[in-house]
Scaffold this active site. Structure first.
Site, PDB file in Angstrom:
ATOM      1  N   LYS A 182       1.033  -1.058   0.040  1.00 21.66           N
ATOM      2  CA  LYS A 182       0.095  -0.362   0.360  1.00 21.66           C
ATOM      3  C   LYS A 182       0.882   1.856  -0.611  1.00 21.66           C
ATOM      4  O   LYS A 182       0.508   2.092  -0.274  1.00 21.66           O
ATOM      5  CB  LYS A 182      -0.919  -0.425   1.282  1.00 21.66           C
ATOM      6  CG  LYS A 182      -2.158   0.608   0.810  1.00 21.66           C
ATOM      7  CD  LYS A 182      -3.049   0.561   2.320  1.00 21.66           C
ATOM      8  CE  LYS A 182      -4.223  -0.734   2.170  1.00 21.66           C
ATOM      9  NZ  LYS A 182      -5.117  -0.280   3.387  1.00 21.66           N
ATOM     10  N   GLU A 190     -15.089  10.509  11.915  1.00 21.60           N
ATOM     11  CA  GLU A 190     -15.150  10.888  10.418  1.00 21.60           C
ATOM     12  C   GLU A 190     -16.107  10.521  10.262  1.00 21.60           C
ATOM     13  O   GLU A 190     -17.115   9.714  10.269  1.00 21.60           O
ATOM     14  CB  GLU A 190     -13.686  10.411  10.011  1.00 21.60           C
ATOM     15  CG  GLU A 190     -13.804   8.988   9.874  1.00 21.60           C
ATOM     16  CD  GLU A 190     -15.183   7.683   8.513  1.00 21.60           C
ATOM     17  OE1 GLU A 190     -15.958   8.273   7.915  1.00 21.60           O
ATOM     18  OE2 GLU A 190     -14.995   6.909   9.692  1.00 21.60           O
ATOM     19  N   PHE A 198     -31.600   8.624   2.876  1.00 22.04           N
ATOM     20  CA  PHE A 198     -32.024   7.298   3.589  1.00 22.04           C
ATOM     21  C   PHE A 198     -33.220   5.899   3.736  1.00 22.04           C
ATOM     22  O   PHE A 198     -33.310   5.117   4.445  1.00 22.04           O
ATOM     23  CB  PHE A 198     -30.636   7.090   5.011  1.00 22.04           C
ATOM     24  CG  PHE A 198     -29.117   7.044   4.435  1.00 22.04           C
ATOM     25  CD1 PHE A 198     -28.901   8.336   4.256  1.00 22.04           C
ATOM     26  CD2 PHE A 198     -29.121   6.132   4.458  1.00 22.04           C
ATOM     27  CE1 PHE A 198     -27.375   8.212   2.995  1.00 22.04           C
ATOM     28  CE2 PHE A 198     -27.729   5.585   4.485  1.00 22.04           C
ATOM     29  CZ  PHE A 198     -26.650   7.158   3.866  1.00 22.04           C
ATOM     30  N   LEU A 199     -33.466   6.470   3.009  1.00 25.91           N
ATOM     31  CA  LEU A 199     -35.497   6.059   2.629  1.00 25.91           C
ATOM     32  C   LEU A 199     -35.260   4.628   1.035  1.00 25.91           C
ATOM     33  O   LEU A 199     -36.873   5.587   0.844  1.00 25.91           O
ATOM     34  CB  LEU A 199     -36.610   6.553   3.142  1.00 25.91           C
ATOM     35  CG  LEU A 199     -36.470   6.993   4.683  1.00 25.91           C
ATOM     36  CD1 LEU A 199     -37.179   7.858   5.178  1.00 25.91           C
ATOM     37  CD2 LEU A 199     -36.008   5.322   5.759  1.00 25.91           C
ATOM     38  N   ALA A 246     -35.864   1.988  -0.682  1.00 26.48           N
ATOM     39  CA  ALA A 246     -35.727   0.470  -0.820  1.00 26.48           C
ATOM     40  C   ALA A 246     -35.280  -0.051  -1.899  1.00 26.48           C
ATOM     41  O   ALA A 246     -34.615   0.029  -3.026  1.00 26.48           O
ATOM     42  CB  ALA A 246     -36.954   0.109  -0.869  1.00 26.48           C
ATOM     43  N   CYS A 289     -19.111  -0.093   6.928  1.00 22.77           N
ATOM     44  CA  CYS A 289     -19.425   0.561   8.396  1.00 22.77           C
ATOM     45  C   CYS A 289     -20.626  -0.067   8.468  1.00 22.77           C
ATOM     46  O   CYS A 289     -20.767  -0.426   9.623  1.00 22.77           O
ATOM     47  CB  CYS A 289     -19.648   1.886   7.729  1.00 22.77           C
ATOM     48  SG  CYS A 289     -18.324   2.730   6.918  1.00 22.77           S
ATOM     49  N   LYS A 321     -21.207  -4.327   9.876  1.00 16.89           N
ATOM     50  CA  LYS A 321     -20.244  -3.996  11.312  1.00 16.89           C
ATOM     51  C   LYS A 321     -20.167  -3.546  12.791  1.00 16.89           C
ATOM     52  O   LYS A 321     -20.596  -3.545  13.713  1.00 16.89           O
ATOM     53  CB  LYS A 321     -18.791  -3.847  10.487  1.00 16.89           C
ATOM     54  CG  LYS A 321     -17.872  -3.307  11.574  1.00 16.89           C
ATOM     55  CD  LYS A 321     -16.188  -3.187  10.386  1.00 16.89           C
ATOM     56  CE  LYS A 321     -16.365  -1.805  10.524  1.00 16.89           C
ATOM     57  NZ  LYS A 321     -16.025  -0.076  11.851  1.00 16.89           N
ATOM     58  N   LYS A 350     -22.010   0.181  -3.361  1.00 20.00           N
ATOM     59  CA  LYS A 350     -22.541   1.470  -3.855  1.00 20.00           C
ATOM     60  C   LYS A 350     -21.786   2.181  -5.054  1.00 20.00           C
ATOM     61  O   LYS A 350     -21.187   1.211  -5.486  1.00 20.00           O
ATOM     62  CB  LYS A 350     -22.538   2.123  -2.285  1.00 20.00           C
ATOM     63  CG  LYS A 350     -21.578   2.605  -2.282  1.00 20.00           C
ATOM     64  CD  LYS A 350     -21.468   3.700  -0.755  1.00 20.00           C
ATOM     65  CE  LYS A 350     -21.580   5.080  -1.665  1.00 20.00           C
ATOM     66  NZ  LYS A 350     -21.747   5.752  -0.261  1.00 20.00           N
TER      67      LYS A 350
HETATM   68  C1  UGA Z   1     -22.132   5.135   5.715  1.00 25.01           C
HETATM   69  C2  UGA Z   1     -22.023   5.872   6.578  1.00 25.01           C
HETATM   70  O1  UGA Z   1     -23.445   7.091   5.708  1.00 25.01           O
HETATM   71  C3  UGA Z   1     -21.028   7.801   6.542  1.00 25.01           C
HETATM   72  O2  UGA Z   1     -22.115   8.604   7.460  1.00 25.01           O
HETATM   73  C4  UGA Z   1     -19.920   7.477   7.326  1.00 25.01           C
HETATM   74  O3  UGA Z   1     -19.245   7.738   8.156  1.00 25.01           O
HETATM   75  C5  UGA Z   1     -19.405   5.485   6.911  1.00 25.01           C
HETATM   76  O4  UGA Z   1     -20.851   4.581   7.000  1.00 25.01           O
HETATM   77  C6  UGA Z   1     -18.869   5.371   7.652  1.00 25.01           C
HETATM   78  O5  UGA Z   1     -18.941   4.504   9.197  1.00 25.01           O
HETATM   79  O6  UGA Z   1     -17.440   5.060   8.257  1.00 25.01           O
HETATM   80  P1  UGA Z   1     -20.856   4.344   3.339  1.00 25.01           P
HETATM   81  O7  UGA Z   1     -20.467   2.479   3.961  1.00 25.01           O
HETATM   82  O8  UGA Z   1     -19.710   5.058   2.334  1.00 25.01           O
HETATM   83  O9  UGA Z   1     -21.045   5.229   4.216  1.00 25.01           O
HETATM   84  O10 UGA Z   1     -22.226   3.802   2.694  1.00 25.01           O
HETATM   85  P2  UGA Z   1     -23.827   4.848   2.850  1.00 25.01           P
HETATM   86  O11 UGA Z   1     -23.905   5.870   1.604  1.00 25.01           O
HETATM   87  O12 UGA Z   1     -23.785   5.316   4.158  1.00 25.01           O
HETATM   88  O13 UGA Z   1     -24.836   3.181   2.081  1.00 25.01           O
HETATM   89  C7  UGA Z   1     -24.291   2.089   2.750  1.00 25.01           C
HETATM   90  C8  UGA Z   1     -25.228   1.012   2.093  1.00 25.01           C
HETATM   91  O14 UGA Z   1     -26.523   1.085   2.498  1.00 25.01           O
HETATM   92  C9  UGA Z   1     -24.927   0.679   0.676  1.00 25.01           C
HETATM   93  O15 UGA Z   1     -25.449  -1.002   0.584  1.00 25.01           O
HETATM   94  C10 UGA Z   1     -26.265   1.301   0.438  1.00 25.01           C
HETATM   95  O16 UGA Z   1     -26.427   1.057  -1.094  1.00 25.01           O
HETATM   96  C11 UGA Z   1     -27.351   1.472   0.964  1.00 25.01           C
HETATM   97  N1  UGA Z   1     -28.099   2.375   0.754  1.00 25.01           N
HETATM   98  C12 UGA Z   1     -27.900   3.717   0.963  1.00 25.01           C
HETATM   99  C13 UGA Z   1     -29.706   1.942   0.962  1.00 25.01           C
HETATM  100  O17 UGA Z   1     -29.641   1.083   1.058  1.00 25.01           O
HETATM  101  N2  UGA Z   1     -30.910   2.933   1.339  1.00 25.01           N
HETATM  102  C14 UGA Z   1     -30.490   4.221   1.432  1.00 25.01           C
HETATM  103  O18 UGA Z   1     -31.557   4.953   1.171  1.00 25.01           O
HETATM  104  C15 UGA Z   1     -29.422   4.329   1.584  1.00 25.01           C
END
Ligand code: UGA
Length: 448
Positions: free
Chosen positions: A35, A152, A255-256, A258, A266, A269, A327
């Protein structure tokens, strides 16, 4: 110039490092020679929008360098710790990397700390409440350094943007003076931009990160459970409902969405770690959190169920998968729903073809045992398939015309796990199925 050491070159450490390198002298420290070598050679090990450009300019400006943990260092003004906190096999948080950094700082204090407690250690890894003081309080007691916890909130895919324009800053310290020092640093970096900043105890700050992630995960599982109900009622549509429901600012529409559930490094875990932590401190399993995970674990199988309803026995069927990343905007496949869907398909005896725009930058080792056929072109992937499952909402897919997409498929069946084609024109000869939508209605009604 402020000299900053950052431990851990994962997506948080690396994104933070290249952003801070615009203004400060940065040393990014990691245990992985591959890395470190790759970063110093201007090759980012992860994909993030704008990261390659920022890494390139950081290296050019010579204010940035990646180094091995075992190298010799000279003291830093500020130390950020962004090492990983994965799960142990029982879901409990694994703190070995945090512990290792704490030990190294103690045994090699002359290398890392300025005299008179001038160095400030800021833990940014997601840790269960009590961890920062458990591993770092001794630096204050021994008057070696000051400590803080400042989580963060970067999301993958927007990590650089989220670092440069955070929605809020959480700052946990054991005393006001340390809080002021870190506040001044943030004011300097963010050029006095008005970012909401909350100061609190270290334990509250540690909790804030977990509870924020658990709440977001809960919203997703909640909407997914509701989508399953909506799907049973003719003419009902989950997105329309969420628009109405989310217009209440107490709820919000975010975040709603479906779909096939949350993945990534994240949410799964962190929710699991919070459950184990809760059991440990209260001898009871937090029931809402357990349901959040249970609903999420079943999501990938909903898609397989829909597929079986269409094709019957899956043995020998050819299935195209569009999207492997958890994502869009990332090459990360950790805990991605695609892995469990592919595993279930493989067990059912299907032939699996996969495509993802970032396949060239993905490590597909965990998929290789399922004998997947990898494609770099969307149309090659769907050619001859009996059905296509859409698992990641990449814009490349949303922009594809469904007539072109399905032209050379054996059966024109699209099962959309992310609902991206719902509002597009669906050709009459295409069988389009998605979660949260009654399957007898393939063409959405236009109310406008
Ligand atoms: C998440 C949080 O959004 C961040 O604020 C946080 O800092 C981060 O974890 C962390 O703890 O480091 P991340 O996991 O990168 O970020 O991505 P998200 O955008 O939150 O998506 C997480 C999952 O939820 C993805 O698989 C996404 O497809 C899913 N999701 C998200 C849904 O199924 N529906 C939604 O409405 C939103």
């Amino acid at each position: 110039m402020v000299k900053i050491g950052i431990f851990g070159a994962g997506y948080v450490g690396l994104s933070t490092a290249v952003c801070l390198a615009e203004k400060y002298d940065i040393t990014l420290i990691d245990i992985d020679p591959e890395k470190v070598g790759s970063i110093n050679n201007n090759r980012s090990p992860i994909f993030e929008k704008d990261l390659d450009d920022l890494l390139n300019s950081a290296l050019k400006n010579k204010k940035f360098e990646a180094r091995l943990f075992s190298d010799k260092f000279s003291p830093f003004d500020l130390i950020f710790i962004t090492v990983g906190t994965p799960s142990e096999s029982d879901g409990y948080i694994d703190l070995q990397y945090v512990r290792n950094v704490s030990k190294a700082l103690l045994y090699r204090k002359e290398e890392f700390f300025l005299s008179n407690q001038q160095t400030l250690i800021v833990l940014r890894s997601t840790v269960i409440p009590g961890t920062t003081n458990q591993f770092f309080k001794l630096f204050e007691t021994k008057r070696l350094a000051r400590i803080a916890f400042s989580p963060e909130f970067l999301a993958q895919g927007t990590a650089i943007h989220d670092t440069l324009f955070p929605r809020r800053i959480i700052l946990g310290t054991n005393d006001k003076e340390t809080s002021m020092t870190l506040k001044e640093f943030y004011f300097d970096f963010y050029n006095k931009k008005k970012i909401p900043l909350f100061t609190m105890t270290i334990e509250s700050a540690e909790f804030t990160k977990y509870i924020a992630n658990a709440f977001l995960a809960m919203k997703i599982s909640f909407v997914n459970e509701m989508a399953d109900l909506v799907e049973k009622v003719a003419n009902a549509e989950i997105d329309d409902i969420i628009q109405g429901v989310g217009s209440d600012p107490r709820i919000s529409p975010h975040f709603l969405r479906a779909g096939i559930g949350f993945g990534g490094s994240c949410f799964p875990k962190d929710v699991q770690a919070l459950i184990r932590f809760g059991e440990n401190i209260s001898a009871e399993t937090p029931s809402i959190l357990s349901s959040v995970l249970k609903v999420n674990e079943n999501r990938p199988f909903r898609l397989i169920k829909l597929l079986r309803e269409e094709l019957g026995d899956l043995n020998g069927k050819k299935i195209a998968i569009l999207g492997l990343a958890f994502k869009p905007g990332t090459n990360d496949i950790r805990e991605a729903p695609s892995l469990r869907i592919i595993q279930a398909l493989w067990r059912a005896g299907t032939l699996i073809k996969v495509h993802d725009p970032l396949i060239p930058r993905m490590n597909l080792q965990s998929y290789s045992r399922f004998s997947v056929e990898v494609h770099h072109n969307i149309l090659d992937c769907v050619r001859g398939a009996d059905a296509c499952l859409l698992l990641t909402e990449w814009s490349e897919y949303a922009e594809t015309n469904l007539e072109d997409l399905t032209k050379e498929m054996n059966k024109k069946i699209i099962i959309d796990g992310r609902r991206i084609f719902l509002k597009t024109n669906i050709p009459t000869n295409v069988r389009y199925i998605t979660i949260g939508n009654p399957h007898n209605r393939f063409t959405p009604i236009n109310h406008t």
